[in-house]
Design an enzyme around this catalytic site. Structure first.
Site, short mmCIF file in Angstrom:
data_model
loop_
_atom_site.label_atom_id
_atom_site.label_comp_id
_atom_site.label_asym_id
_atom_site.label_seq_id
_atom_site.Cartn_x
_atom_site.Cartn_y
_atom_site.Cartn_z
N ASP A 24 80.06 50.32 -58.29
CA ASP A 24 78.98 50.63 -57.36
C ASP A 24 78.77 52.14 -57.28
OD1 ASP A 24 77.06 50.37 -55.37
OD2 ASP A 24 78.52 50.12 -53.75
N ASP A 82 88.59 58.94 -60.69
CA ASP A 82 88.14 60.26 -60.23
C ASP A 82 87.86 61.18 -61.42
OD1 ASP A 82 90.89 59.99 -60.62
OD2 ASP A 82 91.49 61.04 -58.78
C1 IPM Z 1 74.28 47.76 -55.35
C2 IPM Z 1 74.23 47.86 -53.83
C3 IPM Z 1 74.99 46.73 -53.20
C4 IPM Z 1 76.41 46.76 -53.71
C5 IPM Z 1 75.04 46.77 -51.68
C6 IPM Z 1 73.66 46.85 -51.11
C7 IPM Z 1 75.81 45.65 -51.09
O1 IPM Z 1 74.69 49.09 -53.41
O2 IPM Z 1 73.84 46.74 -55.89
O3 IPM Z 1 74.75 48.70 -55.97
O4 IPM Z 1 77.21 47.55 -53.24
O5 IPM Z 1 76.73 45.98 -54.58
MN MN Z 2 75.09 50.45 -54.97
#
Ligand code: IPM
Ligand code: MN
Ligand code: NAD
Length: 353
Positions: free
Chosen positions: A239, A215
């Site tokens: 992500d 965070d």
């Molecule tokens: C990314 C995408 C993917 C992930 C999704 C679509 C599953 O958001 O490549 O960042 O979370 O890895």
């Molecule tokens: Mn993503």
């Protein structure tokens, strides 16, 4: 030697931006042979599966995959993504997701007083386990007692290989690894993560290591991006942080990624970070920069370092001089930008011959 690359245009804006990445690579005049694969949501509607049963055979003999996003409003996202992107990452054991984050000259960034000299980070996201292991289940569906369980899985092997690679990369850069953790609240998986990080750090005395709660790290990326070099993160944290990073580098259309298994002969899978963007699909306005940048990462991976450098230089020139798509302050379409990059790439590679 001919390099065989599988092209997986995907859904939504995927085919639009992947066509431009291909155009840019073709302009370099390399011996590349493309195999186009029509896997994705349309394949699901026709065959009930995102991938054909023989997907492994179709990919064998290829060194890399260049891929657009997957996801269509006609299908639940967990069906499309677990049927294709996440399936390929896991089954091919592409455990490292590399996401370079730079603010390119000419692209407006949202941070006031920050320019290209302040933004040069490399995110290394664990790509096969953690919060996206796919372990869990649902029971008592439709009843008040219904339950949904999603289990994070952290293995010593998985954590160690990603962190070790982060340190190796930092040795070639500014010598700092920032490990994103949440071991104050999550007291099992991230405590293991931290312990392994400490052990790996001891093997790299020339690299500085810091552990930062995720965070606080999100805030630091905005407040002081220049203080970050290599950031190692779990699947979920990587992500989320890389969408924030994409915003810092000018928007979702800019960000690139490589799914790889360093130190192995496994093929790599290269894709922009953004999704299928159904809100702008079919309009010819999607930014192809992230897809073209992903092709740069691909070229580097397949041993074409000089060509990768040329294409990145062409991409940077076009970002600086235009044309640009509207998400980054221009008024050009996807194709116009792609054609400009291809023309510049052809010019630069001609010059270097
Ligand atoms: C990314 C995408 C993917 C992930 C999704 C679509 C599953 O958001 O490549 O960042 O979370 O890895
Ligand atoms: Mn993503
Ligand atoms: P998204 O990245 O598709 O879109 C978020 C915002 O960014 C939208 O406003 C979109 O217009 C904009 N955007 C994205 N790419 C752009 C580009 N190249 N140029 C200009 N603007 C761009 O994320 P989302 O809306 O959360 O997801 C849409 C679909 O994509 C969902 O089905 C999701 O599951 C899927 N998805 C797939 C991948 C992947 O396959 N790698 C990644 C993320 C999301």
């Amino acid at each position: 030697m001919t390099v065989r690359v599988a092209l997986l245009p995907g859904d939504g804006v995927g085919p639009e931006v992947i066509a431009e990445a291909r155009r840019a690579v073709d302009a370099l005049g390399l011996p590349i042979e493309w195999t186009e694969l029509v896997w994705g949501s349309a394949h699901w509607h026709e065959h009930g599966r995102m991938l054909p049963d023989d997907w492994r055979e179709s990919l064998s003999g290829h060194t890399a995959v260049l891929m657009g996003a997957v996801g269509d409003p006609s299908l639940p996202d967990h069906v499309s993504l677990w049927g294709l992107t996440l399936e390929l990452r896991q089954r091919l054991d592409l455990w490292a997701n590399l996401r370079p984050v730079r603010l390119l000259e000419g692209i407006p960034g949202p941070l006031s007083g920050r320019g290209p000299e302040d933004v040069d980070m490399l995110f290394l996201r664990e790509n096969t386990e953690g919060e996206y292991s796919g372990v869990g289940g649902r029971a008592h569906q439709g009843l008040p007692t219904e339950v949904g369980i999603e289990t994070s899985v952290f293995t010593r092997t998985g954590v160690e290989r990603i962190l070790r690679h982060a340190f190796e990369l930092a040795e070639t850069r500014r010598g700092l690894v920032t490990s994103a953790t949440k071991s104050n609240a999550s007291r099992f998986g991230y405590v293991l993560w931290d312990e392994v990080a400490e052990e790996v750090a001891a093997d790299f005395p020339g690299v500085r290591y810091e552990r930062v709660l995720v965070d606080a790290l999100a805030a630091r990326m905005v407040r002081d991006p220049g203080s970050l070099d290599v950031v190692a993160a779990s699947n979920l944290f990587g992500d989320i942080l890389t969408d924030l990073a994409a915003a810092i580098q000018g928007g979702m259309g800019i960000a690139a990624s490589a799914n790889v298994a360093p130190g192995t002969p496994q093929l790599g899978l290269f894709e922009p970070v953004h999704g299928s963007a159904p809100d702008i699909a079919g309009q010819g306005i999607a930014n192809p920069v992230g897809a073209i940048w992903s092709a740069v990462l691909l070229l580097d991976h397949v041993g074409e370092q000089a060509a990768a450098g040329t294409l990145m230089a062409a991409l940077e020139d076009v970002c600086r001089m235009g044309p640009r798509t509207r998400d980054v302050g221009g008024d050009a379409g996807t194709r116009e930008v792609g054609e400009a990059v291809a023309a510049r790439a052809a010019e630069l590679s001609e010059r270097s011959r």
